[in-house]
Design a protein around this motif. Structure first.
Motif, PDB file in Angstrom:
ATOM      1  N   ASN A  16       0.848  -1.207   0.000  1.00 45.27           N
ATOM      2  CA  ASN A  16       0.000   0.000   0.000  1.00 45.27           C
ATOM      3  C   ASN A  16       0.878   1.249   0.000  1.00 45.27           C
ATOM      4  O   ASN A  16       0.600   2.217  -0.698  1.00 45.27           O
ATOM      5  N   ARG A  17       1.953   1.202   0.763  1.00 42.39           N
ATOM      6  CA  ARG A  17       2.862   2.359   0.848  1.00 42.39           C
ATOM      7  C   ARG A  17       3.585   2.575  -0.492  1.00 42.39           C
ATOM      8  O   ARG A  17       3.737   3.694  -0.955  1.00 42.39           O
ATOM      9  N   GLU A  18       4.040   1.482  -1.136  1.00 43.70           N
ATOM     10  CA  GLU A  18       4.873   1.578  -2.342  1.00 43.70           C
ATOM     11  C   GLU A  18       4.070   1.667  -3.643  1.00 43.70           C
ATOM     12  O   GLU A  18       4.635   1.954  -4.699  1.00 43.70           O
ATOM     13  N   SER A  19       2.772   1.389  -3.567  1.00 45.22           N
ATOM     14  CA  SER A  19       1.982   1.168  -4.785  1.00 45.22           C
ATOM     15  C   SER A  19       2.058   2.320  -5.794  1.00 45.22           C
ATOM     16  O   SER A  19       2.371   2.093  -6.972  1.00 45.22           O
ATOM     17  N   ASP A  20       1.806   3.538  -5.377  1.00 45.04           N
ATOM     18  CA  ASP A  20       1.755   4.650  -6.348  1.00 45.04           C
ATOM     19  C   ASP A  20       3.110   4.840  -7.014  1.00 45.04           C
ATOM     20  O   ASP A  20       3.204   5.000  -8.238  1.00 45.04           O
ATOM     21  N   ARG A  21       4.169   4.785  -6.206  1.00 42.79           N
ATOM     22  CA  ARG A  21       5.522   4.972  -6.744  1.00 42.79           C
ATOM     23  C   ARG A  21       5.845   3.838  -7.727  1.00 42.79           C
ATOM     24  O   ARG A  21       6.377   4.042  -8.816  1.00 42.79           O
ATOM     25  N   ASN A  22       5.488   2.618  -7.329  1.00 41.97           N
ATOM     26  CA  ASN A  22       5.755   1.442  -8.154  1.00 41.97           C
ATOM     27  C   ASN A  22       5.005   1.516  -9.493  1.00 41.97           C
ATOM     28  O   ASN A  22       5.578   1.240 -10.551  1.00 41.97           O
ATOM     29  N   GLN A  23       3.755   1.896  -9.440  1.00 38.84           N
ATOM     30  CA  GLN A  23       2.972   1.975 -10.693  1.00 38.84           C
ATOM     31  C   GLN A  23       3.501   3.098 -11.588  1.00 38.84           C
ATOM     32  O   GLN A  23       3.562   2.946 -12.805  1.00 38.84           O
ATOM     33  N   ALA A  24       3.897   4.218 -10.968  1.00 36.47           N
ATOM     34  CA  ALA A  24       4.428   5.329 -11.771  1.00 36.47           C
ATOM     35  C   ALA A  24       5.682   4.874 -12.516  1.00 36.47           C
ATOM     36  O   ALA A  24       5.922   5.251 -13.659  1.00 36.47           O
ATOM     37  N   LYS A  25       6.487   4.026 -11.854  1.00 37.28           N
ATOM     38  CA  LYS A  25       7.752   3.600 -12.455  1.00 37.28           C
ATOM     39  C   LYS A  25       7.574   2.490 -13.507  1.00 37.28           C
ATOM     40  O   LYS A  25       8.300   2.441 -14.497  1.00 37.28           O
ATOM     41  N   HIS A  26       6.613   1.586 -13.291  1.00 36.66           N
ATOM     42  CA  HIS A  26       6.571   0.367 -14.110  1.00 36.66           C
ATOM     43  C   HIS A  26       5.372   0.244 -15.053  1.00 36.66           C
ATOM     44  O   HIS A  26       5.376  -0.613 -15.943  1.00 36.66           O
ATOM     45  N   GLY A  65      -1.282  -7.001  -8.859  1.00 39.63           N
ATOM     46  CA  GLY A  65      -0.727  -5.653  -8.885  1.00 39.63           C
ATOM     47  C   GLY A  65      -1.638  -4.689  -9.628  1.00 39.63           C
ATOM     48  O   GLY A  65      -2.861  -4.670  -9.406  1.00 39.63           O
ATOM     49  N   GLY A  66      -1.055  -3.887 -10.536  1.00 44.41           N
ATOM     50  CA  GLY A  66      -1.834  -2.891 -11.278  1.00 44.41           C
ATOM     51  C   GLY A  66      -2.662  -3.466 -12.411  1.00 44.41           C
ATOM     52  O   GLY A  66      -3.248  -2.709 -13.191  1.00 44.41           O
ATOM     53  N   GLY A  67      -2.717  -4.784 -12.542  1.00 44.46           N
ATOM     54  CA  GLY A  67      -3.651  -5.432 -13.471  1.00 44.46           C
ATOM     55  C   GLY A  67      -3.214  -5.446 -14.927  1.00 44.46           C
ATOM     56  O   GLY A  67      -3.990  -5.815 -15.813  1.00 44.46           O
ATOM     57  N   GLN A  68      -1.951  -5.099 -15.194  1.00 48.98           N
ATOM     58  CA  GLN A  68      -1.501  -5.046 -16.597  1.00 48.98           C
ATOM     59  C   GLN A  68      -1.605  -6.416 -17.265  1.00 48.98           C
ATOM     60  O   GLN A  68      -1.992  -6.529 -18.429  1.00 48.98           O
ATOM     61  N   TYR A 238      13.204  -2.474 -14.477  1.00 45.84           N
ATOM     62  CA  TYR A 238      13.619  -3.102 -13.218  1.00 45.84           C
ATOM     63  C   TYR A 238      15.135  -3.295 -13.149  1.00 45.84           C
ATOM     64  O   TYR A 238      15.624  -4.103 -12.364  1.00 45.84           O
ATOM     65  N   SER A 239      15.906  -2.561 -13.983  1.00 43.86           N
ATOM     66  CA  SER A 239      17.341  -2.860 -14.074  1.00 43.86           C
ATOM     67  C   SER A 239      18.116  -2.496 -12.810  1.00 43.86           C
ATOM     68  O   SER A 239      19.245  -2.943 -12.635  1.00 43.86           O
ATOM     69  N   SER A 240      17.521  -1.717 -11.888  1.00 46.15           N
ATOM     70  CA  SER A 240      18.250  -1.444 -10.645  1.00 46.15           C
ATOM     71  C   SER A 240      18.289  -2.707  -9.769  1.00 46.15           C
ATOM     72  O   SER A 240      19.138  -2.833  -8.889  1.00 46.15           O
ATOM     73  N   TYR A 241      17.377  -3.654 -10.004  1.00 41.53           N
ATOM     74  CA  TYR A 241      17.380  -4.910  -9.240  1.00 41.53           C
ATOM     75  C   TYR A 241      18.406  -5.882  -9.804  1.00 41.53           C
ATOM     76  O   TYR A 241      19.236  -6.424  -9.080  1.00 41.53           O
ATOM     77  N   VAL A 242      18.376  -6.075 -11.133  1.00 42.12           N
ATOM     78  CA  VAL A 242      19.354  -6.980 -11.754  1.00 42.12           C
ATOM     79  C   VAL A 242      19.680  -6.449 -13.150  1.00 42.12           C
ATOM     80  O   VAL A 242      18.788  -6.037 -13.893  1.00 42.12           O
ATOM     81  N   SER A 243      20.973  -6.449 -13.482  1.00 41.46           N
ATOM     82  CA  SER A 243      21.379  -5.900 -14.777  1.00 41.46           C
ATOM     83  C   SER A 243      21.194  -6.944 -15.884  1.00 41.46           C
ATOM     84  O   SER A 243      21.197  -8.154 -15.627  1.00 41.46           O
ATOM     85  N   ALA A 244      21.092  -6.430 -17.115  1.00 41.38           N
ATOM     86  CA  ALA A 244      20.997  -7.343 -18.265  1.00 41.38           C
ATOM     87  C   ALA A 244      22.262  -8.190 -18.362  1.00 41.38           C
ATOM     88  O   ALA A 244      22.204  -9.374 -18.717  1.00 41.38           O
ATOM     89  N   ALA A 245      23.419  -7.579 -18.024  1.00 41.49           N
ATOM     90  CA  ALA A 245      24.684  -8.330 -18.110  1.00 41.49           C
ATOM     91  C   ALA A 245      24.642  -9.538 -17.168  1.00 41.49           C
ATOM     92  O   ALA A 245      25.033 -10.647 -17.545  1.00 41.49           O
ATOM     93  N   TRP A 246      24.159  -9.351 -15.939  1.00 43.12           N
ATOM     94  CA  TRP A 246      24.065 -10.449 -14.973  1.00 43.12           C
ATOM     95  C   TRP A 246      23.091 -11.517 -15.499  1.00 43.12           C
ATOM     96  O   TRP A 246      23.405 -12.714 -15.542  1.00 43.12           O
TER      97      TRP A 246
END
Ligand code: SAM
Length: 262
Positions: A16-26, A65-68, A238-246
């Motif tokens: 609930n706390r992260e939802s708006d920020r998360n949807q704005a980003k993804h 989540g946001g239902g996409q 989502y590249s801040s979690y894991v890079s394409a190189a990894w």
């Protein structure tokens, strides 16, 4: 809503706390591209072979989540139901479905206690959703219960590899083995989770052996485990979690494909 266990309460508050920020980003990233896709690289299902033809199927998305994904499933001909523990995420899903002109049932609940009858769905799916954030040792048998015999469970999670290499100090996946493999349950390992803050988001992970045992004990036959690799040139939100190189060298996420034995 039914009474939540302690980690579902924490994840509800955290999401609930992260939802708006998360949807704005993804949100844009998850909406773009045609057809059904998976995960942080939005790999087409035509390469994964997990969903297949969903036309006419009753589908439940655990941790929608946001239902996409619900929108894309409905556009592919499925009759969709979304479940999420966060009412804020469900608000986003409701808006997304309405703006796409899609009618779907949305359920406010935890994936480890699904308020639906047995045999209600032809396909249960999850993409970094309820089978990541609810304890899979309880949520997998719940998913199996609501599937009809022969119905399929398809879900994407981070791999144990990513969890073992995860650096909690900057929340990114590294090339080093940092965390124990044996005994992993949550990102804070084992069942020693008592000091968690009330609104911390908690992810679960099992060893490969425990995933196989959890699925087969729930009367699910494993058909495949597809390890995802990033498509060349794609920039993930989502590249801040894991890079394409990894993720090109090691599997960061994988899709389990199983069906309920008859
Ligand atoms: C990383 S988001 C993924 C959302 C969506 N599947 C997607 O691909 O964008 C994780 C979702 O799982 C939900 N969630 C967390 N704990 C849950 C639980 N116990 N039961 C059901 N959903 C949960 C969160 O509220 C959030 O919407």
């Amino acid at each position: 809503m039914r009474k939540l266990n302690w980690h579902a309460r924490a994840n509800r508050a955290g999401w609930n706390r992260e939802s708006d920020r998360n949807q704005a980003k993804h949100d844009d990233f998850l909406r773009r591209g045609s057809g059904l896709r998976w995960g942080i690289w939005q790999v087409p299902d035509s390469e994964v072979g997990a969903f297949g033809d969903v036309s006419g199927l009753r589908v439940l998305d655990l941790g929608c989540g946001g239902g996409q994904l619900l929108v894309k499933l409905a556009q592919s001909g499925a009759e969709v139901t979304g479940l999420d523990v966060s009412e804020r995420q469900l608000d986003h899903a409701r808006r997304g479905l309405a703006s796409a002109g899609i009618d779907a049932d949305l359920i406010w609940a935890s994936a480890d206690d699904i308020p639906c009858c047995g045999d209600a769905f032809d396909l249960v799916c999850s993409d970094h959703g309820g089978l990541t954030y609810a304890d899979p040792r309880t949520a997998i048998p719940e998913a199996a219960r609501v599937l009809r015999p022969g119905g399929r469970l398809v879900f994407n999670t981070s791999t144990p590899w990513a969890v073992v290499c995860w650096d909690p100090t900057d929340s990114g996946v590294t090339p080093e083995l940092r965390n124990p493999y044996f005994g992993m349950i949550g990102y804070v390992v084992n069942d020693r989770l008592r000091s968690f803050e009330r609104d911390d988001i908690l992810e679960f992970q099992l060893t490969y052996g425990d995933w196989i045992r959890t699925l087969t004990r729930a009367n699910l036959a494993i058909d495949d485990l597809v390890e995802l690799r990033p498509p060349a040139g794609l920039v993930s939100a989502y590249s801040s979690y894991v890079s394409a190189a990894w993720a090109t060298r090691w599997p960061a996420e994988h899709v389990w494909i199983a069906h309920k034995a008859t």
